[in-house]
Design a protein around this motif. Structure first.
Motif, PDB file in Angstrom:
ATOM      1  N   UNK A  55       0.696  -1.289  -0.076  1.00 40.60           N
ATOM      2  CA  UNK A  55      -0.023  -0.018  -0.008  1.00 40.60           C
ATOM      3  C   UNK A  55       0.940   1.232   0.213  1.00 40.60           C
ATOM      4  N   UNK A  56       1.843   1.157   0.848  1.00 42.96           N
ATOM      5  CA  UNK A  56       2.951   2.240   0.884  1.00 42.96           C
ATOM      6  C   UNK A  56       3.468   2.507  -0.787  1.00 42.96           C
ATOM      7  N   UNK A  85       2.095   1.496  -3.270  1.00 42.49           N
ATOM      8  CA  UNK A  85       0.766   2.009  -4.215  1.00 42.49           C
ATOM      9  C   UNK A  85       0.848   3.692  -4.274  1.00 42.49           C
ATOM     10  N   UNK A  86       1.253   4.237  -3.122  1.00 42.05           N
ATOM     11  CA  UNK A  86       0.845   5.659  -2.864  1.00 42.05           C
ATOM     12  C   UNK A  86       2.213   6.194  -3.589  1.00 42.05           C
ATOM     13  N   UNK A  87       3.183   5.737  -3.686  1.00 41.26           N
ATOM     14  CA  UNK A  87       4.464   6.001  -4.567  1.00 41.26           C
ATOM     15  C   UNK A  87       4.405   5.704  -6.033  1.00 41.26           C
ATOM     16  N   UNK A  88       3.474   5.160  -6.488  1.00 37.57           N
ATOM     17  CA  UNK A  88       3.103   4.630  -7.822  1.00 37.57           C
ATOM     18  C   UNK A  88       4.018   3.796  -8.139  1.00 37.57           C
ATOM     19  N   UNK A 136      -2.765  -0.911  -7.557  1.00 36.66           N
ATOM     20  CA  UNK A 136      -3.696  -1.659  -6.900  1.00 36.66           C
ATOM     21  C   UNK A 136      -4.980  -1.577  -7.544  1.00 36.66           C
ATOM     22  N   UNK A 141      11.839   6.492 -10.041  1.00 40.71           N
ATOM     23  CA  UNK A 141      11.485   6.091 -11.063  1.00 40.71           C
ATOM     24  C   UNK A 141      12.286   6.211 -12.313  1.00 40.71           C
ATOM     25  N   UNK A 150     -10.833  -0.903   3.007  1.00 35.12           N
ATOM     26  CA  UNK A 150      -9.439  -0.031   3.139  1.00 35.12           C
ATOM     27  C   UNK A 150      -9.882   1.081   2.549  1.00 35.12           C
ATOM     28  N   UNK A 182      -3.637  -0.555   6.553  1.00 35.55           N
ATOM     29  CA  UNK A 182      -3.200  -0.325   5.199  1.00 35.55           C
ATOM     30  C   UNK A 182      -3.562   1.313   4.883  1.00 35.55           C
ATOM     31  N   UNK A 203      -0.928   3.360   6.471  1.00 37.25           N
ATOM     32  CA  UNK A 203       0.354   3.317   5.597  1.00 37.25           C
ATOM     33  C   UNK A 203       0.414   4.056   4.425  1.00 37.25           C
ATOM     34  N   UNK A 204      -0.563   4.175   3.671  1.00 36.50           N
ATOM     35  CA  UNK A 204      -0.924   5.066   2.479  1.00 36.50           C
ATOM     36  C   UNK A 204      -0.579   6.341   2.946  1.00 36.50           C
ATOM     37  N   UNK A 207       2.655   7.394   3.609  1.00 37.64           N
ATOM     38  CA  UNK A 207       3.572   7.641   2.317  1.00 37.64           C
ATOM     39  C   UNK A 207       3.168   9.132   1.777  1.00 37.64           C
ATOM     40  N   UNK A 208       2.023   9.818   2.080  1.00 38.37           N
ATOM     41  CA  UNK A 208       1.595  11.063   1.751  1.00 38.37           C
ATOM     42  C   UNK A 208       2.066  11.979   2.633  1.00 38.37           C
ATOM     43  N   UNK A 215       2.382  13.771 -13.777  1.00 40.99           N
ATOM     44  CA  UNK A 215       3.024  13.731 -12.385  1.00 40.99           C
ATOM     45  C   UNK A 215       3.045  15.101 -11.694  1.00 40.99           C
ATOM     46  N   UNK A 244      -0.040  15.541  -9.955  1.00 39.32           N
ATOM     47  CA  UNK A 244      -0.204  14.506  -8.887  1.00 39.32           C
ATOM     48  C   UNK A 244       0.536  15.378  -7.684  1.00 39.32           C
TER      49      UNK A 244
END
Lengths: 227, 227
Positions: A57-58, A60-63, A67, A166, B14, B54, B57-58, B61-62, B155, B158
């Motif tokens: 999940x982490x 995923x937040x960083x792409x 998911x 990336x 989630x 979960x 954790x996301x 990351x943000x 990007x 984002x």
DNA sequence: GTCAAACAGATATTCGAAAATGTTTCTCCG
DNA sequence: CGGAGAAACATTTTCGAATATCTGTTTGAC
């Protein structure tokens, strides 16, 4: 208080497997688009579901992974458009960082650039067997970081780091590591020289060209599928 | 294939709790530095541990929450330095986006800006009771997004979105919503006018001033602790 | 022969309990 | 009284099992 071997602040299984997954993602061990099944991951990393799910999940937040709900995780796909977008952002962010660092950096910052430049120059990028040397990778990363480290913006550095990672993934996905084709070392020296002499115009020009060249080589190399 | 009411693609618990937590974080319901104990969260959101962990954790990351291993999660703290860093990055990123959008945007993009500007102008930011109107919030968000939407870089958008959210958290943390003190609506109109007329210099100047003013008011208001 | 509904297997998601770690309180000795 | 060490407690982290969803295949009706 522990006497001798302070048992290195207990890390969780989650953060361990996060690091390992991240490494494998950037290494290109885990191929773009590849499905990440939990049974496989559990067996491969020898770990339970919970830490794996949290780590993914982490990521995923960083792409770095994607998911799709109820269908699971996949390695983030690659595309030419995405690579060009990364290139665009890196040129903007990194030259902004260098400009600021040149404006704000002190003697210590200059000295550190000279140090990382020297360490990078003293190491060959490829081992005798033609593999990429991990130590060179580390020094390369440290060199590029040293240039912008004095920019003064935590968030700029965070964005920069993620873009670096990336870009690195794309770079390592190519077997013909795009570095034999040109004098990488010379480019690095020139960038360092421009930065330390506080020539913002030259430095930003050179760093942008440096990134563009890497991408040009990646795009012209025939071994990266999809692109 | 479903016939009439496609049952809205099953969302996971989630992602639901992720949205709710994110909302509460940006709303300022969850106060900076506050510990997020799982027992409390389970009770509050009526959900089990796994989806909560979960989601958190996301959010970690943000950088909306922080995780200290073996000690749990906390709401990301606030500071004057962090607010100024967000301001700096927003000015850079958003003006870059506007510049690009002005260069690349088509008629549809222009039309959408006029539409969102109109919708924003037609709505009061505060309800009769003096509360912030959620509908105004949504329109405000949509307005700012419309300006940069045509920039062409996924990007960049984002990064911009995340900065917008972080700035929003600071903004909503102040009870004196920094909007009574000036003619917000006029500023928005001016920005829209400059963007649609493709005057990049004016547009970037105005957007930067717009952000700076919000932060100035936040910093001068006495109700935001720590800052 | 084609289509759709129903079944079966694979997989992801979620829960509840067990294990590990951190924190506080209490006790005992100097 | 003060402080080190141990025990009790609170909390997070991790696991294994139960549940829900998805995917592919088969069956049956037209």
């Amino acid at each position: 208080m522990p006497t001798i071997a302070d048992p290195i602040r207990q890390r969780t299984l989650m953060s361990n497997v996060y690091d390992r997954l991240r490494q494998d993602l950037l290494d290109g061990q885990l191929k773009p688009g590849m499905r990440l099944r939990f049974e496989d991951l559990k067996a491969w990393y020898g770990i339970g579901l919970s830490p794996l799910r949290e780590a993914l999940n982490r990521l995923a937040a960083e792409k770095l992974v994607e998911l799709e709900e109820h269908k699971g995780f996949r390695v983030a796909p690659i595309s030419k458009a995405d690579l060009l977008d990364i290139l665009f952002m890196r040129k903007e962010i990194e030259s902004m960082g260098i400009r600021l660092a040149i404006e704000k950096g002190d003697d210590r910052w200059e000295a550190n650039i000279l140090a990382t430049t020297h360490e990078l120059r003293k190491r060959e990028s490829l081992t005798p067997e033609g593999r990429i040397d991990p130590e060179w990778e580390a020094r390369h990363r440290a060199f590029h970081f040293s240039l912008v480290s004095a920019c003064g913006s935590k968030r700029l550095l965070e964005v920069r780091d993620l873009l670096f990672d990336h870009a690195d993934r794309y770079r390592r996905l190519s077997h013909h590591y795009p570095m034999e084709a040109r004098d990488h070392a010379l480019e690095h020296d020139d960038i360092a020289k421009a930065v330390v002499s506080r020539d913002a115009e030259a430095a930003t020009y050179l760093i942008k060209r440096h990134f563009s060249r890497t991408v040009d080589i990646l795009l012209s190399a025939p071994d990266l599928e999809i692109l």
